[in-house]
Design a protein around this motif. Structure first.
Motif, short mmCIF file in Angstrom:
data_model
loop_
_atom_site.label_atom_id
_atom_site.label_comp_id
_atom_site.label_asym_id
_atom_site.label_seq_id
_atom_site.Cartn_x
_atom_site.Cartn_y
_atom_site.Cartn_z
N VAL A 68 0.82 -1.21 0.00
CA VAL A 68 0.00 0.00 0.00
C VAL A 68 0.85 1.27 0.00
O VAL A 68 0.55 2.23 -0.71
CB VAL A 68 -0.96 0.01 1.22
CG1 VAL A 68 -1.69 1.32 1.34
CG2 VAL A 68 -1.94 -1.14 1.11
N TYR A 69 1.94 1.27 0.74
CA TYR A 69 2.72 2.49 0.94
C TYR A 69 3.28 3.08 -0.36
O TYR A 69 3.24 4.30 -0.53
CB TYR A 69 3.85 2.23 1.95
CG TYR A 69 4.46 3.51 2.45
CD1 TYR A 69 3.80 4.27 3.42
CD2 TYR A 69 5.66 3.98 1.95
CE1 TYR A 69 4.33 5.45 3.88
CE2 TYR A 69 6.20 5.17 2.40
CZ TYR A 69 5.53 5.90 3.37
OH TYR A 69 6.06 7.07 3.81
N PRO A 70 3.78 2.27 -1.30
CA PRO A 70 4.29 2.87 -2.53
C PRO A 70 3.25 3.67 -3.32
O PRO A 70 3.59 4.60 -4.03
CB PRO A 70 4.77 1.67 -3.35
CG PRO A 70 5.06 0.63 -2.34
CD PRO A 70 4.05 0.83 -1.25
N LEU A 112 2.13 8.48 -5.36
CA LEU A 112 1.35 9.18 -6.38
C LEU A 112 1.14 10.64 -6.01
O LEU A 112 0.79 11.45 -6.86
CB LEU A 112 0.00 8.50 -6.59
CG LEU A 112 0.02 7.16 -7.31
CD1 LEU A 112 -1.38 6.56 -7.33
CD2 LEU A 112 0.57 7.31 -8.71
N ALA A 113 1.36 10.97 -4.76
CA ALA A 113 1.27 12.37 -4.34
C ALA A 113 2.22 13.25 -5.16
O ALA A 113 1.92 14.42 -5.40
CB ALA A 113 1.58 12.50 -2.84
N TYR A 114 3.33 12.69 -5.62
CA TYR A 114 4.23 13.46 -6.48
C TYR A 114 3.55 13.84 -7.79
O TYR A 114 3.77 14.93 -8.32
CB TYR A 114 5.51 12.67 -6.77
CG TYR A 114 6.42 12.54 -5.60
CD1 TYR A 114 7.18 13.62 -5.16
CD2 TYR A 114 6.52 11.34 -4.91
CE1 TYR A 114 8.02 13.51 -4.08
CE2 TYR A 114 7.36 11.21 -3.82
CZ TYR A 114 8.10 12.30 -3.40
OH TYR A 114 8.93 12.17 -2.33
N LEU A 127 6.52 4.54 -11.97
CA LEU A 127 6.93 3.21 -12.42
C LEU A 127 7.42 2.36 -11.24
O LEU A 127 7.03 1.20 -11.10
CB LEU A 127 8.03 3.31 -13.48
CG LEU A 127 8.56 1.99 -14.04
CD1 LEU A 127 7.45 1.19 -14.71
CD2 LEU A 127 9.72 2.23 -14.98
N GLY A 128 8.25 2.94 -10.40
CA GLY A 128 8.72 2.22 -9.22
C GLY A 128 7.59 1.84 -8.27
O GLY A 128 7.56 0.74 -7.72
N SER A 129 6.64 2.74 -8.12
CA SER A 129 5.48 2.45 -7.25
C SER A 129 4.66 1.30 -7.81
O SER A 129 4.22 0.42 -7.06
CB SER A 129 4.58 3.69 -7.14
OG SER A 129 5.27 4.72 -6.51
N LEU A 130 4.47 1.32 -9.12
CA LEU A 130 3.72 0.22 -9.74
C LEU A 130 4.44 -1.11 -9.57
O LEU A 130 3.82 -2.14 -9.30
CB LEU A 130 3.49 0.51 -11.23
CG LEU A 130 2.47 1.60 -11.53
CD1 LEU A 130 2.46 1.91 -13.03
CD2 LEU A 130 1.09 1.19 -11.06
N ALA A 168 4.03 -2.08 -5.86
CA ALA A 168 2.65 -2.38 -5.47
C ALA A 168 2.11 -3.65 -6.11
O ALA A 168 1.21 -4.28 -5.57
CB ALA A 168 1.75 -1.20 -5.83
N THR A 169 2.67 -4.03 -7.26
CA THR A 169 2.17 -5.23 -7.93
C THR A 169 3.03 -6.45 -7.70
O THR A 169 2.72 -7.53 -8.19
CB THR A 169 2.03 -4.99 -9.46
OG1 THR A 169 3.32 -4.63 -9.97
CG2 THR A 169 1.03 -3.91 -9.75
N SER A 170 4.11 -6.30 -6.95
CA SER A 170 4.98 -7.45 -6.68
C SER A 170 4.30 -8.40 -5.69
O SER A 170 3.49 -8.00 -4.88
CB SER A 170 6.33 -6.98 -6.14
OG SER A 170 6.16 -6.38 -4.87
N LYS A 171 4.67 -9.64 -5.79
CA LYS A 171 4.09 -10.66 -4.90
C LYS A 171 5.02 -10.93 -3.74
O LYS A 171 6.17 -10.97 -3.82
CB LYS A 171 3.84 -11.94 -5.66
CG LYS A 171 2.89 -11.76 -6.81
CD LYS A 171 1.48 -11.81 -6.34
CE LYS A 171 0.57 -11.64 -7.55
NZ LYS A 171 -0.73 -11.36 -7.30
#
Length: 122
Positions: A77-79, A83-85, A113-116, A119-122
């Motif tokens: 959730v944290y990454p 998106l605030a940037y 891109l890093g957040s995605l 956030a999508t990693s398992k």
């Protein structure tokens, strides 16, 4: 302690919406603080509605974030908060009329891109 104060969100979609809304509200609260006419530690600080509204939105953003992490892993959730940037880039450009450079845009794209990826990693 969080579980005692806030209900648990069962839906992954609602959790995602809560954290995205949290990032928007956090960014907008920063915009309100920036656009405030109050100089820190002046007597006008007690009468500046933008400051109070900014603090209120920020507090609500924290509650939404707590709701989101009540049912999802913090590391997922944290990454999304980064998106605030993106929102800050938007608010700075369109509302504060600040100049946005190609480097700013590229940096924000890397953050997204890093957040995605996180956030999508398992």
């Amino acid at each position: 302690m969080i579980n005692l104060l806030l209900p648990r969100i069962e839906s992954r979609g609602i959790s995602l919406i809560a954290v995205i809304l949290s990032s928007v509200l956090t960014s907008f609260s920063h915009f309100l603080w920036k656009s405030s006419n109050t100089i820190a530690l002046s007597s006008d600080i007690f009468f500046d509605i933008k400051l109070y509204l900014g603090f209120s939105l920020y507090g609500f953003a924290v509650v939404l974030f707590l709701l989101a992490i009540s049912s999802r892993n913090l590391i997922l959730v944290y990454p999304i908060l980064s998106l605030a940037y993106v929102w800050n880039l938007f608010f700075s450009s369109f509302l504060l009329k600040e100049q946005i450079t190609h480097s700013n845009i590229f940096g924000v794209l890397l953050i997204v891109l890093g957040s995605l990826l996180l956030a999508t990693s398992k």
